[in-house]
Design an enzyme around this catalytic site. Sequence first.
Site, PDB file in Angstrom:
ATOM      1  N   TRP A 103       0.913  -1.142   0.022  1.00 16.27           N
ATOM      2  CA  TRP A 103      -0.012   0.007  -0.183  1.00 16.27           C
ATOM      3  C   TRP A 103       0.702   1.173  -0.124  1.00 16.27           C
ATOM      4  CZ3 TRP A 103      -4.275  -1.579  -1.931  1.00 16.27           C
ATOM      5  CH2 TRP A 103      -4.638  -2.651  -1.748  1.00 16.27           C
ATOM      6  N   ASP A 172      -2.002   6.577   6.278  1.00 12.06           N
ATOM      7  CA  ASP A 172      -3.125   5.645   5.779  1.00 12.06           C
ATOM      8  C   ASP A 172      -3.306   4.619   6.782  1.00 12.06           C
ATOM      9  OD1 ASP A 172      -4.388   3.504   4.592  1.00 12.06           O
ATOM     10  OD2 ASP A 172      -3.159   3.319   2.997  1.00 12.06           O
ATOM     11  N   LYS A 196     -12.656  -2.261   6.256  1.00 10.84           N
ATOM     12  CA  LYS A 196     -11.703  -3.086   7.223  1.00 10.84           C
ATOM     13  C   LYS A 196     -12.101  -2.970   8.966  1.00 10.84           C
ATOM     14  CE  LYS A 196      -8.424  -3.390   3.881  1.00 10.84           C
ATOM     15  NZ  LYS A 196      -7.882  -2.625   2.971  1.00 10.84           N
TER      16      LYS A 196
HETATM   17  C1  PLP Z   1      -7.088  -2.240   1.887  1.00  7.74           C
HETATM   18  C2  PLP Z   1      -6.330  -1.132   1.860  1.00  7.74           C
HETATM   19  C3  PLP Z   1      -5.969   0.171   0.967  1.00  7.74           C
HETATM   20  C4  PLP Z   1      -6.919   0.043  -0.345  1.00  7.74           C
HETATM   21  O1  PLP Z   1      -8.210   0.157  -0.101  1.00  7.74           O
HETATM   22  P1  PLP Z   1      -9.468   0.595  -1.359  1.00  7.74           P
HETATM   23  O2  PLP Z   1     -10.546   1.088  -0.235  1.00  7.74           O
HETATM   24  O3  PLP Z   1      -9.400  -0.735  -1.651  1.00  7.74           O
HETATM   25  O4  PLP Z   1      -8.687   1.510  -2.143  1.00  7.74           O
HETATM   26  C5  PLP Z   1      -5.143   1.005   1.051  1.00  7.74           C
HETATM   27  N1  PLP Z   1      -4.380   1.014   2.409  1.00  7.74           N
HETATM   28  C6  PLP Z   1      -4.205   0.086   3.115  1.00  7.74           C
HETATM   29  C7  PLP Z   1      -3.691   0.001   4.389  1.00  7.74           C
HETATM   30  C8  PLP Z   1      -5.502  -0.965   3.211  1.00  7.74           C
HETATM   31  O5  PLP Z   1      -5.547  -2.150   4.026  1.00  7.74           O
END
Ligand code: PLP
Length: 362
Positions: A103, A172, A196
């Site tokens: 990511w 993030d 998540k």
């Molecule tokens: C799942 C995830 C993403 C991607 O998320 P999307 O909503 O599918 O774009 C980005 N960063 C992290 C840390 C993730 O776990």
Amino acid sequence: MADRVFNFNPGPATLPYEVLQQAGRDVVNFKNTGMGLIEISHRSKEFIAVCQETETNLRELMGIPANYKVLFLQGGASSQFFMVPMNLLGPGKKAAYLNTGVWSKKAIKEAKLFGAIDVAYSSEELGFRRVPRSGEYKVADDAEYLYYVSNNTIYGTQFPDVPQSDKMLVSDMSSDILSRPIDVSKFGLIFAGAQKNLGPAGVTLVIIREDLLERSPANIPTMLAYKTHAEKESMFNTPPCFAIYIMGEVLKWLKKLGGVDAVAKMNAEKASRLYAAMDASDYYRGHADKDSRSLMNVPFNLPTKELEAKFLAEATALGLCGLKGHRSLGGCRASIYNAFPLEGVVKLTEFMADFAAKNPAP
Ligand SMILES: *Cc1c(COP(=O)(O)O)cnc(C)c1O
């Protein structure tokens, strides 16, 4: 509840059962309007109340200071990979990134379209098994911000603390937001895809310090400027109503549970039981270095691919579902976010011990 399994999926992920039940009723008839939640106007007083309550509860749970805006956006966490640098950088501007997994790598690729990107640290050559400690990397003096992924969903590593830096932090937090207390005032911007720890796919939470809204270059598309959404309280266009509503219900559930401190304790308990089961022998091998282990995602391998396939099949038959590892690592991964119950972890650890005893390594 009899037909529910323990759902270890990495995202979209398990949600509290009571939230699903309430949502089922509200989708059919919301607050006696005679209309379902996803049929009413986003500008109706009923839905505006949902948005306001969601924001209020989020502010309370995370302790978000008054000089921060809360935005409910679309496009997933992945759209923030470009929105962040598009809004906060520009020609001649620099930012520092810590590369600790898939990511962050994707975010670095996008950021390079909008500024000079200094990858201040990378654990790629170590197979992304660890995250750095503050002091292991140097951030350029002229960097506008330091970017990191607080929990690496795929590799199962997590920053144990917020990195110490005199730079503004951008993070993030898609896979560990609200799983433990953090000091929001250390950040310029935090974002998280909801699927998540917060709710269903479809809404991306952005928490941004107010003064940063003025930084965006004038020539970016209206929809991609944070200011647009801040000024219109996430109602510039139709927001993802259903996803915001579910996030709101998840936040109410979290408050009832005792808030972030309470859930952080439960998360630590779940993770420590699972890691103890792994460390009991060398049958199950975790991916992450011990001092970088994630409390949210636990990837591990068995002695052979054949045993992994057998393990996954037997686990599924027992109602322990979604344990297949990410395609880049193979093996297994247990995702144990806020809404994942302790009893599911206990059942998994019992199964792990039983399986290892019955299926010795060749
Ligand atoms: C799942 C995830 C993403 C991607 O998320 P999307 O909503 O599918 O774009 C980005 N960063 C992290 C840390 C993730 O776990």
